[in-house]
Design a protein around this motif. Structure first.
Motif, mmCIF file in Angstrom:
data_model
loop_
_atom_site.group_PDB
_atom_site.id
_atom_site.type_symbol
_atom_site.label_atom_id
_atom_site.label_comp_id
_atom_site.label_asym_id
_atom_site.label_seq_id
_atom_site.Cartn_x
_atom_site.Cartn_y
_atom_site.Cartn_z
ATOM 1 N N GLN A 90 -4.469 7.089 -1.799
ATOM 2 C CA GLN A 90 -3.799 6.079 -1.410
ATOM 3 C C GLN A 90 -3.781 4.913 -2.482
ATOM 4 O OE1 GLN A 90 -3.980 4.598 2.688
ATOM 5 N NE2 GLN A 90 -4.132 2.526 2.000
ATOM 6 N N ALA B 38 5.193 5.239 2.420
ATOM 7 C CA ALA B 38 4.855 6.600 1.955
ATOM 8 C C ALA B 38 6.203 7.206 1.178
ATOM 9 C CB ALA B 38 4.800 7.616 3.176
ATOM 10 N N CYS C 111 2.316 -0.277 4.703
ATOM 11 C CA CYS C 111 1.981 0.638 3.955
ATOM 12 C C CYS C 111 3.423 1.542 3.798
ATOM 13 C CB CYS C 111 1.091 1.638 4.571
ATOM 14 S SG CYS C 111 0.797 3.149 3.658
ATOM 15 N N SER D 41 0.951 -1.204 0.022
ATOM 16 C CA SER D 41 -0.109 -0.070 -0.166
ATOM 17 C C SER D 41 1.041 1.354 -0.042
ATOM 18 C CB SER D 41 -0.771 -0.136 1.101
ATOM 19 O OG SER D 41 -1.878 0.959 1.224
ATOM 20 N N TYR E 172 6.065 5.595 -4.841
ATOM 21 C CA TYR E 172 4.386 5.913 -4.883
ATOM 22 C C TYR E 172 4.148 6.120 -6.437
ATOM 23 C CZ TYR E 172 -0.081 8.373 -5.158
ATOM 24 O OH TYR E 172 -1.407 8.929 -5.098
ATOM 25 N N ASP F 8 -3.546 0.917 -3.250
ATOM 26 C CA ASP F 8 -3.297 -0.562 -2.632
ATOM 27 C C ASP F 8 -3.256 -1.462 -3.768
ATOM 28 O OD1 ASP F 8 -3.960 0.418 0.250
ATOM 29 O OD2 ASP F 8 -6.090 0.647 -0.551
ATOM 30 N N VAL G 248 1.203 5.903 0.106
ATOM 31 C CA VAL G 248 0.669 7.264 0.186
ATOM 32 C C VAL G 248 1.760 8.056 -0.265
ATOM 33 C CG1 VAL G 248 -1.015 6.436 1.841
ATOM 34 C CG2 VAL G 248 1.437 6.921 2.454
ATOM 35 N N LEU H 161 -1.006 8.722 8.495
ATOM 36 C CA LEU H 161 -1.486 7.973 7.536
ATOM 37 C C LEU H 161 -1.514 6.431 7.379
ATOM 38 C CD1 LEU H 161 0.033 10.342 5.043
ATOM 39 C CD2 LEU H 161 -2.217 10.666 5.776
#
Length: 220
Positions: A110, A120, A118, A87, A148, A112, A89, A138
């Motif tokens: 976001q 960042a 997750c 995931s 990302y 996924d 962000v 987050l």
């Protein structure tokens, strides 16, 4: 074909590679089924590399990308610990309140892709506590400077793209001094992972996601 995507040569360690140039990207083949691509560090160079990666993947009927590199930990993981995030962000943190903040956040939803921690992505390294805590809020456990954008491209293009991140620091003011030693430890693990994957492919054994995770000792 498995393409290992790195932001910098620094993350490859001391091994020497013979580089070619593909659309401005450094590229080397380790064998017929494994190559390494250098895209450049930071969100700007990563964004520019996506068009070039699109051209690269058009040369192969089946290609799997894996972005490998160092990352900061937002949850006090040990240096060189290995994760496969699923995931993603983007860091829009600012010390100054903005009336357009909601709009800015909506530009970076976001993403996924798989089950996993997750991560960042930040335009600049994260060392300060406020930024660190914002990303934790987050739900992020890791922070880097490119994933990302790769994840967004992969989702839009329905391209198989995985991520392996090795912890180099704690994304905090206290860990700045030990960053170099942490990065070196992580990069040594990356080098061993590449050698293991290269040997696995050369042995003609079946290579799948599980075996790749074993090569790099990804934490469950």
């Amino acid at each position: 074909m498995i393409a290992l995507v790195f932001a910098t040569e620094f993350e490859l360690g001391v091994r020497n590679f013979e580089w070619e140039v593909f659309e401005g990207l450094k590229f080397t083949k380790l064998n017929d089924e494994l190559c390494i691509i250098i895209t450049g560090a930071g969100v700007a160079k990563t964004a520019l590399s996506l068009v070039k990666l699109e051209k690269f993947r058009s040369l192969y009927k089946s290609i799997h990308f894996i972005n490998i590199g160092i990352a900061g930990s937002l949850k006090n993981s040990d240096a060189s610990q290995v994760y496969m995030p699923g995931s993603f962000v983007f860091n829009t943190f600012s010390l100054v309140e903005s009336p357009s903040q909601g709009f800015v956040d909506s530009c970076y939803p976001q993403i996924d892709l798989y089950e996993g921690p997750c991560l960042a992505t930040s335009a600049v390294p994260v060392w300060d506590e406020a930024n660190h805590n914002h990303l934790r809020g987050l739900g992020a456990e890791l922070v880097d400077m490119e994933a990302y954008l790769f994840a967004n491209w992969a989702k839009e293009c329905e391209q198989e793209f995985y991520f392996i991140k090795l912890i180099s620091d704690q994304a905090s003011e206290e860990s700045k001094e030990s960053f170099k030693s942490g990065a070196i430890r992580a990069i040594e693990s990356i080098s061993k992972g590449i050698e293991s994957l290269e040997a696995l492919i050369s042995s003609s054994k079946e290579v799948d996601l599980t075996s790749i995770k074993k090569c790099f000792r990804v934490d469950p």
